[in-house]
Design a protein around this motif. Structure first.
Motif, short mmCIF file in Angstrom:
data_model
loop_
_atom_site.label_atom_id
_atom_site.label_comp_id
_atom_site.label_asym_id
_atom_site.label_seq_id
_atom_site.Cartn_x
_atom_site.Cartn_y
_atom_site.Cartn_z
N ARG A 27 16.57 16.38 30.25
CA ARG A 27 16.34 17.26 29.10
C ARG A 27 16.94 18.65 29.28
O ARG A 27 16.89 19.46 28.40
CB ARG A 27 14.84 17.40 28.85
CG ARG A 27 14.22 16.15 28.22
CD ARG A 27 12.76 16.41 27.92
NE ARG A 27 11.93 16.29 29.09
CZ ARG A 27 10.89 17.05 29.34
NH1 ARG A 27 10.59 18.04 28.53
NH2 ARG A 27 10.15 16.86 30.41
N SER A 31 17.87 20.50 24.28
CA SER A 31 16.62 21.04 23.77
C SER A 31 16.11 20.28 22.57
O SER A 31 14.91 20.19 22.36
CB SER A 31 16.82 22.51 23.40
OG SER A 31 17.19 23.27 24.51
N TRP A 52 12.03 19.41 22.30
CA TRP A 52 11.24 18.92 23.42
C TRP A 52 10.07 19.85 23.73
O TRP A 52 8.93 19.40 23.90
CB TRP A 52 12.10 18.82 24.68
CG TRP A 52 13.01 17.65 24.76
CD1 TRP A 52 14.38 17.69 24.75
CD2 TRP A 52 12.67 16.27 24.90
NE1 TRP A 52 14.89 16.42 24.86
CE2 TRP A 52 13.87 15.53 24.97
CE3 TRP A 52 11.45 15.57 24.98
CZ2 TRP A 52 13.90 14.14 25.11
CZ3 TRP A 52 11.47 14.19 25.12
CH2 TRP A 52 12.69 13.50 25.18
N SER A 53 10.34 21.14 23.82
CA SER A 53 9.34 22.06 24.39
C SER A 53 8.21 22.38 23.43
O SER A 53 7.06 22.53 23.86
CB SER A 53 10.02 23.35 24.84
OG SER A 53 10.65 23.98 23.73
N GLY A 55 7.78 20.72 20.20
CA GLY A 55 7.43 19.68 19.24
C GLY A 55 7.82 20.01 17.81
O GLY A 55 7.43 19.30 16.89
N ARG A 71 7.53 12.34 20.60
CA ARG A 71 8.14 12.38 21.94
C ARG A 71 7.09 12.11 23.00
O ARG A 71 5.90 12.31 22.78
CB ARG A 71 8.76 13.76 22.18
CG ARG A 71 7.75 14.86 22.47
CD ARG A 71 8.32 16.23 22.21
NE ARG A 71 7.56 17.32 22.77
CZ ARG A 71 6.45 17.83 22.24
NH1 ARG A 71 5.94 17.29 21.15
NH2 ARG A 71 5.84 18.86 22.81
N ASP A 72 7.58 11.67 24.13
CA ASP A 72 6.77 11.54 25.34
C ASP A 72 7.54 12.28 26.42
O ASP A 72 8.51 11.74 26.98
CB ASP A 72 6.56 10.07 25.69
CG ASP A 72 5.64 9.90 26.89
OD1 ASP A 72 5.58 10.80 27.75
OD2 ASP A 72 4.97 8.85 26.97
N ASN A 73 7.15 13.51 26.68
CA ASN A 73 7.90 14.32 27.64
C ASN A 73 7.91 13.72 29.04
O ASN A 73 8.90 13.81 29.75
CB ASN A 73 7.32 15.74 27.69
CG ASN A 73 7.69 16.56 26.47
OD1 ASN A 73 8.30 16.05 25.53
ND2 ASN A 73 7.32 17.82 26.47
N ASN A 76 10.64 11.27 29.05
CA ASN A 76 11.92 11.71 28.48
C ASN A 76 12.35 10.79 27.34
O ASN A 76 13.52 10.42 27.22
CB ASN A 76 13.02 11.74 29.54
CG ASN A 76 12.92 12.95 30.45
OD1 ASN A 76 12.03 13.78 30.29
ND2 ASN A 76 13.81 13.03 31.41
#
Length: 121
Positions: A27, A31, A52-53, A55, A71-73, A76
């Motif tokens: 990631r 971004s 990502w950071s 949402g 997302r599922d951080n 990834n």
């Protein structure tokens, strides 16, 4: 470099649901993650994107609330949940990565190979 791998496409009937997945190798340089689709003979169309950071989410104007990006951080992985599918949703769906919050495909330097979604009537 970011490698993106989509999965989850297939042949479904109108009214069915599908969830597409896009696994990213990293990631750091991506971004924003976006989903686009391209039907035969048509331009590649923006579907949705998220950051990502935070949402932060953006949807294409024609998605009509049937699609949800998430997302599922930890994994990834970005998902596209598609409900009440219609034959006009038939397309190759691509995920893409960018450092810009954009709806423009040219702003996304990294792309997956695409996954086919076919909706029969």
């Amino acid at each position: 470099q970011v490698q993106l791998v989509e999965s989850g496409g297939g042949l479904v009937q109108a009214g069915d649901s599908l969830r597409l997945s896009c696994a990213a190798s990293r990631r750091t340089f991506s971004s924003y993650m976006g989903w686009f689709r391209q039907a035969p003979g048509k331009e590649r169309e923006f579907v949705a994107a998220l950051k990502w950071s935070t949402g932060y989410i953006d949807y294409g104007d024609s998605m009509n609330g049937r699609f949800t990006i998430s997302r599922d951080n930890a994994k990834n992985t970005v998902y596209l949940q598609m409900n009440s599918l219609k034959p006009e949703d038939t397309a190759v769906y691509y995920c893409a990565a960018s450092n810009l919050p954009s709806r423009v495909k040219q702003d996304y330097p990294y792309w997956g190979q695409g996954t086919q979604v076919t909706v029969s009537s």
